[in-house]
Design an enzyme around this catalytic site. Sequence first.
Site, PDB file in Angstrom:
ATOM      1  N   GLN A  47      -8.393  88.780  25.057  1.00 53.86           N
ATOM      2  CA  GLN A  47      -7.870  87.546  25.648  1.00 53.86           C
ATOM      3  C   GLN A  47      -8.967  86.680  26.254  1.00 53.86           C
ATOM      4  OE1 GLN A  47      -4.895  88.590  28.581  1.00 53.86           O
ATOM      5  NE2 GLN A  47      -3.442  89.326  27.045  1.00 53.86           N
ATOM      6  N   GLU A 114     -15.101  85.331  34.819  1.00 48.23           N
ATOM      7  CA  GLU A 114     -14.426  86.612  35.062  1.00 48.23           C
ATOM      8  C   GLU A 114     -15.233  87.417  36.071  1.00 48.23           C
ATOM      9  OE1 GLU A 114     -13.035  88.720  31.514  1.00 48.23           O
ATOM     10  OE2 GLU A 114     -12.948  86.818  30.450  1.00 48.23           O
ATOM     11  N   HIS A 242      -8.490  98.435  33.462  1.00 48.07           N
ATOM     12  CA  HIS A 242      -8.377  96.998  33.764  1.00 48.07           C
ATOM     13  C   HIS A 242      -7.440  96.853  34.954  1.00 48.07           C
ATOM     14  CE1 HIS A 242      -7.812  92.715  33.431  1.00 48.07           C
ATOM     15  NE2 HIS A 242      -8.704  92.669  32.450  1.00 48.07           N
ATOM     16  N   ARG A 288     -14.785  95.061  37.791  1.00 46.64           N
ATOM     17  CA  ARG A 288     -13.483  95.709  37.558  1.00 46.64           C
ATOM     18  C   ARG A 288     -13.292  97.058  38.234  1.00 46.64           C
ATOM     19  NH1 ARG A 288     -12.651  94.386  31.313  1.00 46.64           N
ATOM     20  NH2 ARG A 288     -12.515  92.178  31.793  1.00 46.64           N
ATOM     21  N   HIS A 349      -8.440 100.785  29.663  1.00 49.10           N
ATOM     22  CA  HIS A 349      -8.736  99.566  28.901  1.00 49.10           C
ATOM     23  C   HIS A 349      -9.913  99.713  27.952  1.00 49.10           C
ATOM     24  CE1 HIS A 349      -8.852  95.259  28.224  1.00 49.10           C
ATOM     25  NE2 HIS A 349     -10.106  95.182  28.634  1.00 49.10           N
TER      26      HIS A 349
HETATM   27  P1  FAD Z   1     -11.508  97.495  17.254  1.00 48.05           P
HETATM   28  O1  FAD Z   1     -11.360  96.034  17.327  1.00 48.05           O
HETATM   29  O2  FAD Z   1     -10.624  98.307  18.111  1.00 48.05           O
HETATM   30  O3  FAD Z   1     -11.298  97.943  15.748  1.00 48.05           O
HETATM   31  C1  FAD Z   1     -11.221  99.294  15.410  1.00 48.05           C
HETATM   32  C2  FAD Z   1     -10.787  99.403  13.963  1.00 48.05           C
HETATM   33  O4  FAD Z   1     -10.937 100.733  13.489  1.00 48.05           O
HETATM   34  C3  FAD Z   1      -9.324  99.044  13.738  1.00 48.05           C
HETATM   35  O5  FAD Z   1      -9.248  98.287  12.554  1.00 48.05           O
HETATM   36  C4  FAD Z   1      -8.655 100.406  13.528  1.00 48.05           C
HETATM   37  O6  FAD Z   1      -7.476 100.366  12.777  1.00 48.05           O
HETATM   38  C5  FAD Z   1      -9.766 101.133  12.792  1.00 48.05           C
HETATM   39  N1  FAD Z   1      -9.707 102.594  12.846  1.00 48.05           N
HETATM   40  C6  FAD Z   1      -9.706 103.390  13.934  1.00 48.05           C
HETATM   41  N2  FAD Z   1      -9.685 104.689  13.551  1.00 48.05           N
HETATM   42  C7  FAD Z   1      -9.681 104.703  12.202  1.00 48.05           C
HETATM   43  C8  FAD Z   1      -9.657 105.724  11.217  1.00 48.05           C
HETATM   44  N3  FAD Z   1      -9.605 107.029  11.537  1.00 48.05           N
HETATM   45  N4  FAD Z   1      -9.668 105.382   9.906  1.00 48.05           N
HETATM   46  C9  FAD Z   1      -9.679 104.080   9.536  1.00 48.05           C
HETATM   47  N5  FAD Z   1      -9.685 103.062  10.433  1.00 48.05           N
HETATM   48  C10 FAD Z   1      -9.697 103.371  11.744  1.00 48.05           C
HETATM   49  N6  FAD Z   1     -13.511  92.491  25.274  1.00 48.05           N
HETATM   50  C11 FAD Z   1     -14.160  91.346  25.503  1.00 48.05           C
HETATM   51  O7  FAD Z   1     -15.389  91.313  25.377  1.00 48.05           O
HETATM   52  N7  FAD Z   1     -13.483  90.218  25.872  1.00 48.05           N
HETATM   53  C12 FAD Z   1     -12.139  90.195  26.027  1.00 48.05           C
HETATM   54  O8  FAD Z   1     -11.553  89.167  26.327  1.00 48.05           O
HETATM   55  C13 FAD Z   1     -11.415  91.397  25.806  1.00 48.05           C
HETATM   56  N8  FAD Z   1     -10.082  91.432  25.982  1.00 48.05           N
HETATM   57  C14 FAD Z   1      -9.405  92.577  25.655  1.00 48.05           C
HETATM   58  C15 FAD Z   1      -8.018  92.598  25.745  1.00 48.05           C
HETATM   59  C16 FAD Z   1      -7.303  93.716  25.356  1.00 48.05           C
HETATM   60  C17 FAD Z   1      -5.801  93.729  25.457  1.00 48.05           C
HETATM   61  C18 FAD Z   1      -7.997  94.853  24.880  1.00 48.05           C
HETATM   62  C19 FAD Z   1      -7.239  96.073  24.445  1.00 48.05           C
HETATM   63  C20 FAD Z   1      -9.387  94.853  24.821  1.00 48.05           C
HETATM   64  C21 FAD Z   1     -10.104  93.723  25.203  1.00 48.05           C
HETATM   65  N9  FAD Z   1     -11.483  93.688  25.135  1.00 48.05           N
HETATM   66  C22 FAD Z   1     -12.155  92.529  25.399  1.00 48.05           C
HETATM   67  C23 FAD Z   1     -12.231  94.806  24.554  1.00 48.05           C
HETATM   68  C24 FAD Z   1     -12.542  94.466  23.093  1.00 48.05           C
HETATM   69  O9  FAD Z   1     -11.432  93.811  22.522  1.00 48.05           O
HETATM   70  C25 FAD Z   1     -12.851  95.683  22.266  1.00 48.05           C
HETATM   71  O10 FAD Z   1     -13.766  96.496  22.922  1.00 48.05           O
HETATM   72  C26 FAD Z   1     -13.441  95.258  20.930  1.00 48.05           C
HETATM   73  O11 FAD Z   1     -12.547  94.382  20.287  1.00 48.05           O
HETATM   74  C27 FAD Z   1     -13.707  96.467  20.071  1.00 48.05           C
HETATM   75  O12 FAD Z   1     -14.028  96.023  18.781  1.00 48.05           O
HETATM   76  P2  FAD Z   1     -14.350  97.101  17.668  1.00 48.05           P
HETATM   77  O13 FAD Z   1     -14.623  96.338  16.426  1.00 48.05           O
HETATM   78  O14 FAD Z   1     -15.359  98.029  18.166  1.00 48.05           O
HETATM   79  O15 FAD Z   1     -12.995  97.946  17.536  1.00 48.05           O
HETATM   80  C1  SIN Z   2      -9.638  90.122  30.013  1.00 49.68           C
HETATM   81  O1  SIN Z   2      -9.330  89.094  29.420  1.00 49.68           O
HETATM   82  O2  SIN Z   2      -9.402  90.319  31.209  1.00 49.68           O
HETATM   83  C2  SIN Z   2     -10.320  91.220  29.261  1.00 49.68           C
HETATM   84  C3  SIN Z   2     -11.742  90.940  29.178  1.00 49.68           C
HETATM   85  C4  SIN Z   2     -12.530  92.162  28.835  1.00 49.68           C
HETATM   86  O3  SIN Z   2     -11.989  93.245  28.631  1.00 49.68           O
HETATM   87  O4  SIN Z   2     -13.751  92.019  28.805  1.00 49.68           O
END
Ligand code: FAD
Ligand code: SIN
Length: 532
Positions: A47, A114, A242, A288, A349
């Site tokens: 978000q 933030e 969070h 946080r 989170h």
């Molecule tokens: P993800 O985006 O989680 O992707 C993981 C992928 O791996 C998915 O496609 C999943 O299906 C796949 N996968 C998992 N296990 C397997 C498997 N065994 N086999 C095949 N596929 C698999 N961070 C910020 O910096 N700013 C923000 O504003 C922010 N807001 C957030 C809000 C929310 C509600 C949440 C939950 C998190 C937020 N975060 C934020 C944290 C951030 O979104 C994540 O840390 C980041 O998106 C992680 O990206 P990633 O590509 O590492 O993993």
């Molecule tokens: C948030 O929008 O509060 C999430 C941001 C983050 O996880 O970094």
Amino acid sequence: MSKYFDVIVVGSGIAGLSFALKVAEAGRKVAIITKKNSAESNTNYAQGGIAAVTSQTDDVEMHVADTLDAGDGLCDEPAVREILKDGPASIEELIQRGVDFSQLGDGRVSLGKEGGHSKRRILHVRDVTGKAIEQALLHAIECSPNIETLEHFFAMDLITPPKVRRRGLSAAGPHRVLGLYALNTHQGTVETFRAGAVLLATGGIGQIYQYTTNPYIATGDGIAMAYRAGVEVQNMEFIQFHPTAFYTKDSDRFLISEAVRGEGAILRNMEGEAFMSRYDARKDLAPRDIVARAIDAEMKMSGARHVWLDTRGIALEEMKARFPNIYAYCRERGISTEKDMIPVVPAAHYLCGGVKTNLNSETSLSGLYACGEVACTGLHGANRLASNSLLEAVVMANRGARAVLGYLESVDVMEAELPDWKDGDFRDSDERVVLLHNWDEVKRTMWDYVGIVRTKKRLERARTRIKTLDREINEYYWNFKVEESLLELRNMILVAALVIDCALQREESRGLHYNLDYPNKSDQLRNSTAAL
Ligand code: FAD
Ligand code: SIN
């Protein structure tokens, strides 16, 4: 029969997609394996936004200082500097790929604020930044001829050469990753994939807790796979809670972005007191770990099930324009943000630890790369600074992609034999109730005993329970055909054990790890190492 790709990327969030695009643009054949549909990821729910220095009045050194301060003495300072330095260029690339960051009326980019940031530096697309990034990257993937996306494929385990023991020495030639096994979840068959290199981009582990902001995919699969392959995993005790998830009686925990506090919302206890000034001079915008612990303390003192987030100081028009998704969610639950307060509680989170990597996203196993939330680069230390996660994921994906292209030049991919998966005469499970029950038990155990405030006794109690669950799930694993829920639960139990193991190693309180038996900081342990 195995399928071959130069690189297999596991996961289709910001890390996996960014990495795949870079590698494919250099002419290599890439498969993206993802366990649900491509968009389902933590990324899709982000978000607040993505932190990077883009304004004239900001400076990378200030971003570095804020990150180090939040990390509470455990960040790897050179890693922090390198990653944050790459931030502005990575933002530019996201813009080139079509991410349309929100702008102010005069055309300048809108920068959010933030907790822990001394400056406004968070680029966002209203309050749906993750979805906008995910869509732009998925669109670019669709246009790439070198990428094949395999949805509903669940990566199960990495394939490495068997170690040959000669006179007590491990002498099997180069020990490197050769590929992986994945379950085609629609067909129920296990397929063998050969690859020059593998990227783990499987995201976080929020689902091991009863209450989490994370979607169902966040079961720690990549960490479990890496650990089973003998790859180094570290700092698993640093779970970020969070402070502000929307409170409901059931276990749903929709995030109310910290950016809402950045625009003036205030936390209040049941007496209506704006309590944060009693905990930190930065009040509601302290890092946080501090805010989540303060809420936990207020709830324990009053016995209340939540605290309030008071948004009444934010004009209705601003709320609707800047936070349309949050506004709509609250409205659906009968809350008008201009006159009502929002009930909020902390929820699991983000994981700051994970698979240890260097600044090329290389793990301790040759040919295995990791980036995004699954990885531990040293950027976050004991507590992540808000919105540094999306940034780290995209920066490290770009760095990892550069490194893997060099690595691929040096390996003979076809030299090793790959054993096919054997399902033998395992039967379909007739005991699924065990999975359901144990699923709930892991989540409850972690929430009750390995939460925001810990003690040695609670951690030991959790260890005993998780050990029992581990025995049960492994017995189940070796008796029945594999299916997605079994594989996820097995991974969740392993990852929960790693969190507890690391938490027991850290006999101090620092950042996100707060233990009443060791309330002070100690210099005895820098990085915990998961080793069950
Ligand atoms: P993800 O985006 O989680 O992707 C993981 C992928 O791996 C998915 O496609 C999943 O299906 C796949 N996968 C998992 N296990 C397997 C498997 N065994 N086999 C095949 N596929 C698999 N961070 C910020 O910096 N700013 C923000 O504003 C922010 N807001 C957030 C809000 C929310 C509600 C949440 C939950 C998190 C937020 N975060 C934020 C944290 C951030 O979104 C994540 O840390 C980041 O998106 C992680 O990206 P990633 O590509 O590492 O993993
Ligand atoms: C948030 O929008 O509060 C999430 C941001 C983050 O996880 O970094």
